[in-house]
Design an enzyme around this catalytic site. Structure first.
Site, PDB file in Angstrom:
ATOM      1  N   GLU A   1       0.813  -1.225   0.000  1.00 23.30           N
ATOM      2  CA  GLU A   1       0.000   0.000   0.000  1.00 23.30           C
ATOM      3  C   GLU A   1       0.846   1.275   0.000  1.00 23.30           C
ATOM      4  OE1 GLU A   1      -2.593  -0.750   3.356  1.00 23.30           O
ATOM      5  OE2 GLU A   1      -4.036  -1.795   2.080  1.00 23.30           O
ATOM      6  N   VAL A   2       1.781   1.334  -0.916  1.00 23.96           N
ATOM      7  CA  VAL A   2       2.598   2.547  -1.070  1.00 23.96           C
ATOM      8  C   VAL A   2       1.798   3.509  -1.950  1.00 23.96           C
ATOM      9  CG1 VAL A   2       4.866   3.443  -1.720  1.00 23.96           C
ATOM     10  CG2 VAL A   2       4.642   1.080  -0.917  1.00 23.96           C
TER      11      VAL A   2
END
Length: 538
Positions: free
Chosen positions: A201-202
């Site tokens: 979840e960058v």
């Protein structure tokens, strides 16, 4: 003549409208029926279990310590049962609970584990035959680091503390120092077989000035940072296998896969939905690019940011879906069934660092035990079985073992899960937190009803005001009693810092609501006027 034509046209319009209305109603009915059928199929699909045993060398439980570290004594009490249920290791996501030292001392929270007690716990775990997989965030989910003034200049986006800028040399130094401390700490106790670098979840990437100047695509920038991280780990701990969450890889296009070279990592494909939505294209690319693939389910922390207990049927469905998928999984053009390296049963404590706590570990034990039983069932291999739905499968294959494991006096129903007749470490807290949810909901509804009736018409009813005041005082006393009970029970599993946070999270809004209501009712009573004054002269 014109009147007859007009009348005829009007009749045609009416008939057209009626036909359109009928067709539209039929469309809505058919659509609704199809949706209902699809929804029913998604939750009550036929389950087919083949006699092929699932090969899963690693069955790993995720311990998410994010701001809520369980007492190590409690975790020690769980170890024997988890060993019997086939658990091979623990993925420990430390975040701010690791006892960092020196320049990184500010990273640890005030309720972080002490170095000596953590060493003692890890030695016990390893001596029982479990693997330990430390998890340190190295790209996204770095709020616990980037929220600090000392490191906020390393954010990718100044307003968001979740993603570190991979282009700054200071970022790389920080990550190296974090990895070095954690790896050396564990290697002094046991051989470090695995290490997890997070990397999920960058959401903010390639936004800052330094990143844009590199003139790289998002995928290239991401992969280069992962390679930098994994290369450093392999340099200081060559025998360690590096794991990462794979969701950022999952979104890459086919041309971007061409740049995945010499990435010494094993991806963990995670999906927490009751019915899986798996990208077979991504799995196939992982199969081509990496030595092994892991999978990840969720036994808690996937049913809502404010959930109190896991939805056990959804969690069970999630794990069963994974087992069905991998039981006979073959990649295109291959005859052999693929052996996934392992499964990580994730148990998230918060959705992110600043989020409120969700399901606690002690009240999630039924979900954890049930899904470990399920995995054991598939690893043993069984005769071919076909069941009508999830409940049918549970009753035929797992109910007896699950009921015995939780020491329940009555068989458990997966559709209407009730453990009030069961006895496991955490049952008292389970009951109390369920009561808390119901009580808070009751308070909210009752206060809303009272306030809706607090108009000029109703304010002059002295008897009603007295009833409301009595109810408010009693409810406040009940809230105080509930708070005391929660503190006492939570303190068995957690330190005082988290206990205070959790109780405030659950009860503070209700307490404030009651004080405001009581103040309002006292004011209304003191200013009430006789009915004839309110009504005025006729």
């Amino acid at each position: 003549m014109m009147f007859q034509i007009f009348k005829k046209c009007r009749r045609i319009k009416i008939n057209f409208f009626m036909i359109s209305l009928i067709l539209f109603s039929m469309y809505l009915f058919v659509s609704y029926s199809l949706v209902q059928k699809l929804m029913s199929k998604s939750t009550n699909h036929k389950i087919q279990v083949h006699n092929t045993a699932v090969t899963l060398p690693n069955v790993v439980i995720h311990l998410d310590l994010k701001g809520s570290p369980p007492k190590l004594g409690y975790l020690k009490r769980l170890l024997p049962q988890l060993h019997e249920l086939g658990v091979t290791g623990f993925l420990i996501e430390y975040e701010d609970m690791f006892p960092y030292e020196g320049p990184l001392a500010n990273l640890k929270a005030r309720n972080a584990y002490r170095k000596s007690e953590l060493q003692d716990f890890l030695k016990m775990v390893v001596n029982l035959g479990f693997d330990i997989i430390p998890l340190i965030q190295t790209f996204g989910h770095m709020e616990h680091v980037l929220k600090l003034k000392q490191f906020e200049h390393l954010r990718e986006v100044p307003l968001h503390s979740n993603v570190i800028c991979p282009s700054k040399s200071e970022s790389q130094i920080l990550i190296k120092n974090m990895l070095k401390q954690v790896i050396q700490f564990h290697r002094n106790i046991f051989q470090l077989n695995y290490f997890h670098i997070g990397a999920d979840e960058v959401y903010h990437i390639n936004k800052c000035k330094q990143c844009l100047q590199r003139n790289q695509t998002n995928a290239t920038l991401f992969l280069n940072h992962v390679k930098f991280t994994t290369d450093f780990i392999k340099k200081i701990s060559p025998q360690t296998t590096v794991l990462m969450w794979e969701d950022m890889l999952r979104t890459m296009s086919m041309p971007e896969w061409g740049i995945v070279k010499n990435l010494r990592v094993e991806p963990v494909y995670w999906n927490y939905q009751p019915r899986l939505k798996v990208s077979h294209v991504a799995l196939n690319m992982y199969h081509k690019k990496f030595d092994n693939i892991w999978i990840a389910s969720a036994f808690k922390g996937a049913d809502g940011m404010n959930a109190t207990v896991p939805n056990i049927k959804k969690r069970f469905s999630n794990h069963l879906s994974w087992m069905e998928l991998i039981q006979n999984y073959k990649f295109g053009g291959e005859q052999d069934i693929y052996s996934f390296k392992g499964i990580i049963l994730t148990g998230w404590s918060r959705y992110f660092h600043n989020a409120p706590p969700c399901e606690l570990l002690p009240v999630s034990i039924p979900s954890l035990f049930l899904n470990l039983l399920l995995i054991q069932h598939f690893k043993r291999g069984n005769d071919w079985v076909e069941c009508d739905n999830l409940s049918d499968f549970f009753n035929k294959n797992l109910n007896d073992d699950f009921t015995a494991l939780l020491r329940c006096t009555d068989p458990i129903e997966i559709d209407y899960f009730d453990v009030n007749q069961c006895y496991f470490d955490g049952i008292d807290l389970y009951k109390t937190l369920n009561h808390c949810d119901r009580f808070v909901s009751y308070i909210s509804k009752t206060v809303k009803d009272i306030l809706q009736k607090s108009t000029a018409f109703y304010n002059n009813d002295i008897d009603t005001d007295d009833q409301h005041i009595k109810w408010s005082k009693k409810t406040l006393n009940d809230l105080v009693a509930l708070e005391d009970k929660m503190v006492k029970q939570l303190s068995r599993y957690y330190n005082k810092h988290f206990v205070a946070e959790y109780v405030n999270h659950k009860l503070m809004s209700s307490q404030q609501m009651m004080y405001m209501l009581l103040e309002n009712e006292n004011y209304m009573k003191s200013t009430a006027k006789p009915p004839w004054v309110i009504r005025g002269k006729r």
